[in-house]
Design a protein around this motif. Structure first.
Motif, PDB file in Angstrom:
ATOM      1  N   PHE A   6     -15.356 -20.507   9.033  1.00  0.00           N
ATOM      2  CA  PHE A   6     -14.560 -20.294   7.820  1.00  0.00           C
ATOM      3  C   PHE A   6     -15.248 -20.951   6.623  1.00  0.00           C
ATOM      4  N   ALA A   7     -15.743 -22.176   6.827  1.00  0.00           N
ATOM      5  CA  ALA A   7     -16.464 -22.873   5.756  1.00  0.00           C
ATOM      6  C   ALA A   7     -17.790 -22.186   5.453  1.00  0.00           C
ATOM      7  N   ALA A   8     -18.438 -21.651   6.485  1.00  0.00           N
ATOM      8  CA  ALA A   8     -19.753 -21.028   6.294  1.00  0.00           C
ATOM      9  C   ALA A   8     -19.681 -19.804   5.390  1.00  0.00           C
ATOM     10  N   ILE A   9     -18.552 -19.109   5.392  1.00  0.00           N
ATOM     11  CA  ILE A   9     -18.414 -17.899   4.567  1.00  0.00           C
ATOM     12  C   ILE A   9     -18.640 -18.229   3.096  1.00  0.00           C
ATOM     13  N   GLU A  10     -18.171 -19.400   2.663  1.00  0.00           N
ATOM     14  CA  GLU A  10     -18.260 -19.763   1.245  1.00  0.00           C
ATOM     15  C   GLU A  10     -19.439 -20.672   0.918  1.00  0.00           C
ATOM     16  N   GLN A  11     -20.180 -21.123   1.924  1.00  0.00           N
ATOM     17  CA  GLN A  11     -21.244 -22.096   1.653  1.00  0.00           C
ATOM     18  C   GLN A  11     -22.396 -21.492   0.844  1.00  0.00           C
ATOM     19  N   ALA A  12     -22.704 -20.230   1.075  1.00  0.00           N
ATOM     20  CA  ALA A  12     -23.763 -19.552   0.313  1.00  0.00           C
ATOM     21  C   ALA A  12     -23.244 -18.185  -0.092  1.00  0.00           C
ATOM     22  N   GLU A  13     -23.409 -17.819  -1.362  1.00  0.00           N
ATOM     23  CA  GLU A  13     -22.777 -16.586  -1.820  1.00  0.00           C
ATOM     24  C   GLU A  13     -23.350 -15.343  -1.152  1.00  0.00           C
ATOM     25  N   GLY A  14     -24.588 -15.425  -0.652  1.00  0.00           N
ATOM     26  CA  GLY A  14     -25.174 -14.284   0.029  1.00  0.00           C
ATOM     27  C   GLY A  14     -24.715 -14.125   1.463  1.00  0.00           C
ATOM     28  N   ASP A  15     -24.069 -15.151   2.023  1.00  0.00           N
ATOM     29  CA  ASP A  15     -23.590 -15.068   3.401  1.00  0.00           C
ATOM     30  C   ASP A  15     -22.286 -14.272   3.464  1.00  0.00           C
ATOM     31  N   ALA A  16     -22.196 -13.385   4.445  1.00  0.00           N
ATOM     32  CA  ALA A  16     -21.047 -12.466   4.578  1.00  0.00           C
ATOM     33  C   ALA A  16     -20.876 -11.644   3.304  1.00  0.00           C
ATOM     34  N   VAL A  17     -21.987 -11.254   2.712  1.00  0.00           N
ATOM     35  CA  VAL A  17     -21.940 -10.601   1.398  1.00  0.00           C
ATOM     36  C   VAL A  17     -21.275  -9.234   1.458  1.00  0.00           C
ATOM     37  N   ASP A  18     -21.463  -8.498   2.542  1.00  0.00           N
ATOM     38  CA  ASP A  18     -20.821  -7.179   2.635  1.00  0.00           C
ATOM     39  C   ASP A  18     -19.312  -7.322   2.729  1.00  0.00           C
ATOM     40  N   ALA A  51     -15.615 -16.460  16.541  1.00  0.00           N
ATOM     41  CA  ALA A  51     -15.054 -17.371  15.538  1.00  0.00           C
ATOM     42  C   ALA A  51     -15.239 -16.816  14.133  1.00  0.00           C
ATOM     43  N   LEU A  52     -16.403 -16.215  13.873  1.00  0.00           N
ATOM     44  CA  LEU A  52     -16.654 -15.657  12.542  1.00  0.00           C
ATOM     45  C   LEU A  52     -15.755 -14.461  12.271  1.00  0.00           C
ATOM     46  N   ARG A  53     -15.579 -13.591  13.246  1.00  0.00           N
ATOM     47  CA  ARG A  53     -14.683 -12.445  13.044  1.00  0.00           C
ATOM     48  C   ARG A  53     -13.277 -12.916  12.655  1.00  0.00           C
ATOM     49  N   LEU A  54     -12.768 -13.901  13.386  1.00  0.00           N
ATOM     50  CA  LEU A  54     -11.432 -14.413  13.078  1.00  0.00           C
ATOM     51  C   LEU A  54     -11.409 -15.073  11.707  1.00  0.00           C
ATOM     52  N   ALA A  55     -12.471 -15.800  11.367  1.00  0.00           N
ATOM     53  CA  ALA A  55     -12.550 -16.459  10.063  1.00  0.00           C
ATOM     54  C   ALA A  55     -12.578 -15.432   8.937  1.00  0.00           C
ATOM     55  N   LEU A  56     -13.288 -14.332   9.131  1.00  0.00           N
ATOM     56  CA  LEU A  56     -13.326 -13.272   8.116  1.00  0.00           C
ATOM     57  C   LEU A  56     -11.935 -12.685   7.901  1.00  0.00           C
ATOM     58  N   LEU A  57     -11.233 -12.409   8.973  1.00  0.00           N
ATOM     59  CA  LEU A  57      -9.884 -11.856   8.847  1.00  0.00           C
ATOM     60  C   LEU A  57      -8.955 -12.819   8.128  1.00  0.00           C
ATOM     61  N   VAL A  58      -8.971 -14.078   8.545  1.00  0.00           N
ATOM     62  CA  VAL A  58      -8.089 -15.082   7.923  1.00  0.00           C
ATOM     63  C   VAL A  58      -8.449 -15.262   6.451  1.00  0.00           C
ATOM     64  N   SER A  59      -9.745 -15.353   6.155  1.00  0.00           N
ATOM     65  CA  SER A  59     -10.185 -15.498   4.773  1.00  0.00           C
ATOM     66  C   SER A  59      -9.742 -14.311   3.926  1.00  0.00           C
ATOM     67  N   GLY A  60      -9.913 -13.103   4.453  1.00  0.00           N
ATOM     68  CA  GLY A  60      -9.546 -11.903   3.699  1.00  0.00           C
ATOM     69  C   GLY A  60      -8.056 -11.812   3.437  1.00  0.00           C
ATOM     70  N   ILE A  61      -7.254 -12.038   4.464  1.00  0.00           N
ATOM     71  CA  ILE A  61      -5.794 -11.980   4.297  1.00  0.00           C
ATOM     72  C   ILE A  61      -5.340 -13.041   3.297  1.00  0.00           C
ATOM     73  N   ASP A  62      -5.927 -14.231   3.399  1.00  0.00           N
ATOM     74  CA  ASP A  62      -5.587 -15.323   2.481  1.00  0.00           C
ATOM     75  C   ASP A  62      -5.950 -14.963   1.043  1.00  0.00           C
ATOM     76  N   GLU A  63      -7.116 -14.341   0.839  1.00  0.00           N
ATOM     77  CA  GLU A  63      -7.533 -13.946  -0.519  1.00  0.00           C
ATOM     78  C   GLU A  63      -6.562 -12.922  -1.109  1.00  0.00           C
ATOM     79  N   PHE A 113     -13.912 -22.082  14.626  1.00  0.00           N
ATOM     80  CA  PHE A 113     -13.288 -21.305  13.549  1.00  0.00           C
ATOM     81  C   PHE A 113     -13.483 -21.998  12.199  1.00  0.00           C
ATOM     82  N   GLN A 114     -13.179 -23.279  12.144  1.00  0.00           N
ATOM     83  CA  GLN A 114     -13.301 -24.013  10.879  1.00  0.00           C
ATOM     84  C   GLN A 114     -14.739 -24.017  10.376  1.00  0.00           C
ATOM     85  N   GLN A 115     -15.689 -24.129  11.288  1.00  0.00           N
ATOM     86  CA  GLN A 115     -17.100 -24.115  10.899  1.00  0.00           C
ATOM     87  C   GLN A 115     -17.475 -22.771  10.285  1.00  0.00           C
TER      88      GLN A 115
END
Length: 255
Positions: free
Chosen positions: A128-140, A76-88, A124-126
């Motif tokens: 996707f939200a987690a990526i932005e909940q803390a700035e240090g999460d998914a920092v790379d 779910a996180l891998r898919l959320a990262l891809l969707v978040s990145g493409i959206d950005e 996925f939604q969980q």
């Protein structure tokens, strides 16, 4: 802590690293960039058949890569990262080039979500939200993504041949860098400093921004950041960027 000093800075703990290693995060950012670039190029070319085929292929490859993770949360996180990145990428390009939407990108993002069942969509939604909940999460992921977006916009800006073409890109890039310092209070100014250092190094090593308009746009970007950021943010940001350039120059002399 003196933010303008040369002390070693430790990144905040990444609460998502157990689900996606730094290497996986950086790969997700690059895959998002490649997907966006391909879809946008085909959109400009106007070949509907090729665009539809690319959307289907990227969806399949993205889903396969996400499913290759070891457990459901990691997938779910891998898919959320891809969707978040493409959206950005899509948001950045719409902002910089005054686009209402990029239909191919919307189609791809929709396709990636539509194939999920109820449980998978909730995971996925969980994530996707987690990526932005803390700035240090998914920092790379965030660092790789922002760096690539910033530099792509900068290259687009300095390639412009007319001032009215460069101005909206300049405004968008400057606005993104300013917003980043609010969106990520601890890391944002460092990511902006990274962009400024990279810009200066490109100018030194590649003679980038060599036209009069490019130099003017470059100077305007730096001026806008000084004017639109509080001094307690802009000063350490510029110091940090300049230190990176000086360190690079010194390393060159040593070799």
């Amino acid at each position: 802590m003196d933010q303008g000093s040369t002390e070693v800075f430790s990144l905040p703990a990444d609460g998502l690293a157990k689900l996606a290693t730094p290497e996986v995060q950086r790969l997700a950012a690059r895959m998002a960039q490649d997907a966006f670039t391909r879809i946008f190029r085909l959109t400009l070319e106007g070949d509907a058949a090729a665009l539809n085929a690319a959307v289907a292929e990227i969806e399949r490859l993205s889903r396969n890569w996400a499913q290759a993770a070891s457990d459901e949360e990691s997938r779910a996180l891998r898919l959320a990262l891809l969707v978040s990145g493409i959206d950005e990428w899509g948001l950045a390009w719409c902002q910089a080039f005054s686009l209402a939407a990029i239909p191919g990108i919307s189609a791809l993002l929709g396709a990636l979500r539509n194939g999920l069942d109820v449980a998978a969509d909730a995971r996925f939604q969980q994530q996707f939200a987690a990526i932005e909940q803390a700035e240090g999460d998914a920092v790379d992921f965030k660092m790789e993504l922002r760096r690539n977006i910033h530099m792509a916009l900068w290259h687009a800006m300095i390639a412009c041949e007319a001032r009215d073409e460069a101005a909206p890109i300049l405004a968008a890039l400057g606005g993104m860098l300013v917003a980043l310092t609010s969106r990520m209070p601890t890391l944002g100014w460092r990511l902006a400093a990274d962009a400024l250092a990279t810009i200066q190094l490109r100018c030194l090593t590649e003679a980038a921004a060599s036209t009069e308009l490019a130099r003017e746009s470059n100077a305007a970007l730096f001026t806008a950041l000084r004017q639109n950021l509080p001094r307690e943010i802009s000063e350490p940001m510029f110091v940090h960027a300049n230190q990176a350039v000086i360190a690079w120059q010194q390393s060159r002399r040593m070799h």
